[in-house]
Design a protein around this motif. Structure first.
Motif, PDB file in Angstrom:
ATOM      1  N   GLY A  27       0.809  -1.211   0.000  1.00 24.23           N
ATOM      2  CA  GLY A  27       0.000   0.000   0.000  1.00 24.23           C
ATOM      3  C   GLY A  27       0.845   1.266   0.000  1.00 24.23           C
ATOM      4  N   LEU A  28       1.926   1.266   0.786  1.00 24.59           N
ATOM      5  CA  LEU A  28       2.803   2.441   0.810  1.00 24.59           C
ATOM      6  C   LEU A  28       3.517   2.638  -0.523  1.00 24.59           C
ATOM      7  CD1 LEU A  28       4.218   2.190   4.422  1.00 24.59           C
ATOM      8  CD2 LEU A  28       2.589   3.878   3.518  1.00 24.59           C
ATOM      9  N   MET A  29       3.865   1.521  -1.183  1.00 26.98           N
ATOM     10  CA  MET A  29       4.463   1.637  -2.511  1.00 26.98           C
ATOM     11  C   MET A  29       3.458   2.260  -3.485  1.00 26.98           C
ATOM     12  SD  MET A  29       5.876  -1.283  -5.110  1.00 26.98           S
ATOM     13  CE  MET A  29       4.214  -1.884  -5.414  1.00 26.98           C
ATOM     14  N   LYS A  30       2.195   1.818  -3.423  1.00 30.23           N
ATOM     15  CA  LYS A  30       1.162   2.378  -4.309  1.00 30.23           C
ATOM     16  C   LYS A  30       0.903   3.850  -3.984  1.00 30.23           C
ATOM     17  CE  LYS A  30       0.590  -1.074  -6.938  1.00 30.23           C
ATOM     18  NZ  LYS A  30       1.000  -0.985  -8.326  1.00 30.23           N
ATOM     19  N   LEU A  31       0.940   4.208  -2.696  1.00 30.95           N
ATOM     20  CA  LEU A  31       0.783   5.616  -2.309  1.00 30.95           C
ATOM     21  C   LEU A  31       1.928   6.440  -2.878  1.00 30.95           C
ATOM     22  CD1 LEU A  31      -0.582   7.903  -0.699  1.00 30.95           C
ATOM     23  CD2 LEU A  31       0.798   7.179   1.272  1.00 30.95           C
ATOM     24  N   ALA A  32       3.149   5.942  -2.740  1.00 32.04           N
ATOM     25  CA  ALA A  32       4.304   6.663  -3.284  1.00 32.04           C
ATOM     26  C   ALA A  32       4.164   6.841  -4.792  1.00 32.04           C
ATOM     27  CB  ALA A  32       5.594   5.919  -2.946  1.00 32.04           C
ATOM     28  N   GLN A  33       3.709   5.802  -5.495  1.00 32.67           N
ATOM     29  CA  GLN A  33       3.515   5.904  -6.934  1.00 32.67           C
ATOM     30  C   GLN A  33       2.408   6.899  -7.265  1.00 32.67           C
ATOM     31  OE1 GLN A  33       2.907   1.821  -8.066  1.00 32.67           O
ATOM     32  NE2 GLN A  33       5.094   1.394  -8.198  1.00 32.67           N
ATOM     33  N   ALA A  34       1.344   6.906  -6.480  1.00 34.10           N
ATOM     34  CA  ALA A  34       0.248   7.855  -6.711  1.00 34.10           C
ATOM     35  C   ALA A  34       0.715   9.292  -6.534  1.00 34.10           C
ATOM     36  CB  ALA A  34      -0.918   7.557  -5.770  1.00 34.10           C
ATOM     37  N   LEU A  35       1.659   9.479  -5.610  1.00 38.65           N
ATOM     38  CA  LEU A  35       2.171  10.821  -5.341  1.00 38.65           C
ATOM     39  C   LEU A  35       3.300  11.229  -6.286  1.00 38.65           C
ATOM     40  CD1 LEU A  35       2.107  10.716  -1.443  1.00 38.65           C
ATOM     41  CD2 LEU A  35       0.545  11.952  -2.971  1.00 38.65           C
ATOM     42  N   GLY A  36       3.705  10.328  -7.200  1.00 45.45           N
ATOM     43  CA  GLY A  36       4.687  10.691  -8.213  1.00 45.45           C
ATOM     44  C   GLY A  36       6.028   9.999  -8.120  1.00 45.45           C
ATOM     45  N   ALA A  37       6.274   9.201  -7.096  1.00 44.14           N
ATOM     46  CA  ALA A  37       7.555   8.498  -6.984  1.00 44.14           C
ATOM     47  C   ALA A  37       7.575   7.305  -7.937  1.00 44.14           C
ATOM     48  CB  ALA A  37       7.766   8.025  -5.553  1.00 44.14           C
ATOM     49  N   ASN A  38       8.766   6.907  -8.323  1.00 41.35           N
ATOM     50  CA  ASN A  38       8.907   5.737  -9.185  1.00 41.35           C
ATOM     51  C   ASN A  38       8.582   4.475  -8.394  1.00 41.35           C
ATOM     52  OD1 ASN A  38       9.614   3.719 -10.935  1.00 41.35           O
ATOM     53  ND2 ASN A  38      11.700   4.423 -11.267  1.00 41.35           N
ATOM     54  N   ALA A  39       9.187   4.294  -7.238  1.00 41.31           N
ATOM     55  CA  ALA A  39       8.923   3.191  -6.309  1.00 41.31           C
ATOM     56  C   ALA A  39       8.670   1.861  -7.024  1.00 41.31           C
ATOM     57  CB  ALA A  39       7.775   3.540  -5.376  1.00 41.31           C
ATOM     58  N   LEU A  40       9.641   1.421  -7.813  1.00 41.71           N
ATOM     59  CA  LEU A  40       9.602   0.148  -8.539  1.00 41.71           C
ATOM     60  C   LEU A  40       8.574   0.090  -9.667  1.00 41.71           C
ATOM     61  CD1 LEU A  40      10.082  -2.308  -5.540  1.00 41.71           C
ATOM     62  CD2 LEU A  40      11.777  -1.705  -7.273  1.00 41.71           C
ATOM     63  N   ALA A  41       7.997   1.220 -10.048  1.00 40.63           N
ATOM     64  CA  ALA A  41       7.021   1.211 -11.140  1.00 40.63           C
ATOM     65  C   ALA A  41       7.668   0.737 -12.438  1.00 40.63           C
ATOM     66  CB  ALA A  41       6.411   2.593 -11.332  1.00 40.63           C
ATOM     67  N   ASP A  42       8.945   1.056 -12.627  1.00 40.54           N
ATOM     68  CA  ASP A  42       9.624   0.630 -13.853  1.00 40.54           C
ATOM     69  C   ASP A  42       9.922  -0.869 -13.864  1.00 40.54           C
ATOM     70  OD1 ASP A  42      11.485   0.966 -11.802  1.00 40.54           O
ATOM     71  OD2 ASP A  42      13.110   1.418 -13.197  1.00 40.54           O
ATOM     72  N   LYS A  43       9.678  -1.538 -12.744  1.00 40.74           N
ATOM     73  CA  LYS A  43       9.886  -2.990 -12.670  1.00 40.74           C
ATOM     74  C   LYS A  43       8.562  -3.749 -12.702  1.00 40.74           C
ATOM     75  CE  LYS A  43      14.191  -2.060 -11.947  1.00 40.74           C
ATOM     76  NZ  LYS A  43      14.745  -1.305 -13.022  1.00 40.74           N
ATOM     77  N   ASP A  44       7.471  -3.022 -12.919  1.00 40.36           N
ATOM     78  CA  ASP A  44       6.145  -3.627 -12.967  1.00 40.36           C
ATOM     79  C   ASP A  44       6.007  -4.442 -14.246  1.00 40.36           C
ATOM     80  OD1 ASP A  44       3.507  -4.173 -12.351  1.00 40.36           O
ATOM     81  OD2 ASP A  44       3.062  -2.095 -11.805  1.00 40.36           O
ATOM     82  N   PRO A  45       5.669  -5.727 -14.128  1.00 37.08           N
ATOM     83  CA  PRO A  45       5.584  -6.566 -15.326  1.00 37.08           C
ATOM     84  C   PRO A  45       4.310  -6.299 -16.123  1.00 37.08           C
ATOM     85  CG  PRO A  45       5.042  -7.852 -13.394  1.00 37.08           C
ATOM     86  CD  PRO A  45       5.435  -6.490 -12.916  1.00 37.08           C
TER      87      PRO A  45
END
Length: 180
Positions: A27-45
């Motif tokens: 959930g915190l990773m998704k919150l970080a992504q929602a707020l604009g952080a990469n947070a492993l988004a580039d590793k999303d399959p």
């Protein structure tokens, strides 16, 4: 009774608290992504076109991140409801349905009989399943990330959910709960 004493008395409570930790981390990773952080988004399959939209912060993906964060908050509350006294007010059938269903889907996602997961990633990395044309190296990189990070995470998380569900099933309403 303190939380530590309850855990010593009910060792499967560790599963519920482990579920909370995994759910909160996701959930915190998704919150970080929602707020604009990469947070492993580039590793999303994801397929290449969806991956581009994700990395470009397409409004659909930003909204999806906010929704997944909200779902994670609910997930933490559900997992806690299985071991905390206030959870006795939640109907047991709902807790059982949610914990078994979420656990099953996560374990299924980890093994990935279709698409990503241990099976799908292995097929891509061994060349038995061809990646999308023109995206071979990207598909292999994402399959490696999924094989080493996401699939094991979903497997552990799913097993924690199912252990929580199993404990809830076995104990009935062990803390004075009414039978379902």
């Amino acid at each position: 009774m303190t939380v530590a004493a309850r855990i010593r008395r009910e060792p499967f409570a560790y599963a519920a608290y482990g579920t909370c930790v995994c759910t909160a981390a996701y959930g915190l990773m998704k919150l970080a992504q929602a707020l604009g952080a990469n947070a492993l988004a580039d590793k999303d399959p994801l397929p290449p076109d969806l991956r581009q939209r994700l990395l470009a912060r397409d409004p659909l993906f930003v909204t999806a991140h906010w929704i997944m964060f909200a779902v994670a908050v609910v997930g933490v509350l559900v997992a806690l409801a299985t071991v905390r006294p206030w959870g006795e007010r939640v109907p047991r059938r709902i807790l059982l349905a949610v914990t078994w269903t979420v656990g099953g889907f996560m374990v299924l996602r980890a093994f990935g009989p279709v698409g990503y997961g241990f099976v799908g990633d292995t097929l891509v990395l061994t060349g038995l399943q061809p990646p999308p044309g023109g995206h071979t190296e990207l598909a292999r990189e994402l399959a490696r990330w999924d094989l080493l990070l996401w699939s094991p995470f979903f497997l552990v998380w799913g097993l924690l959910w199912t252990a929580t569900a199993w404990h809830l099933t076995r104990t009935g309403r062990g803390r004075g709960r009414r039978p379902a």
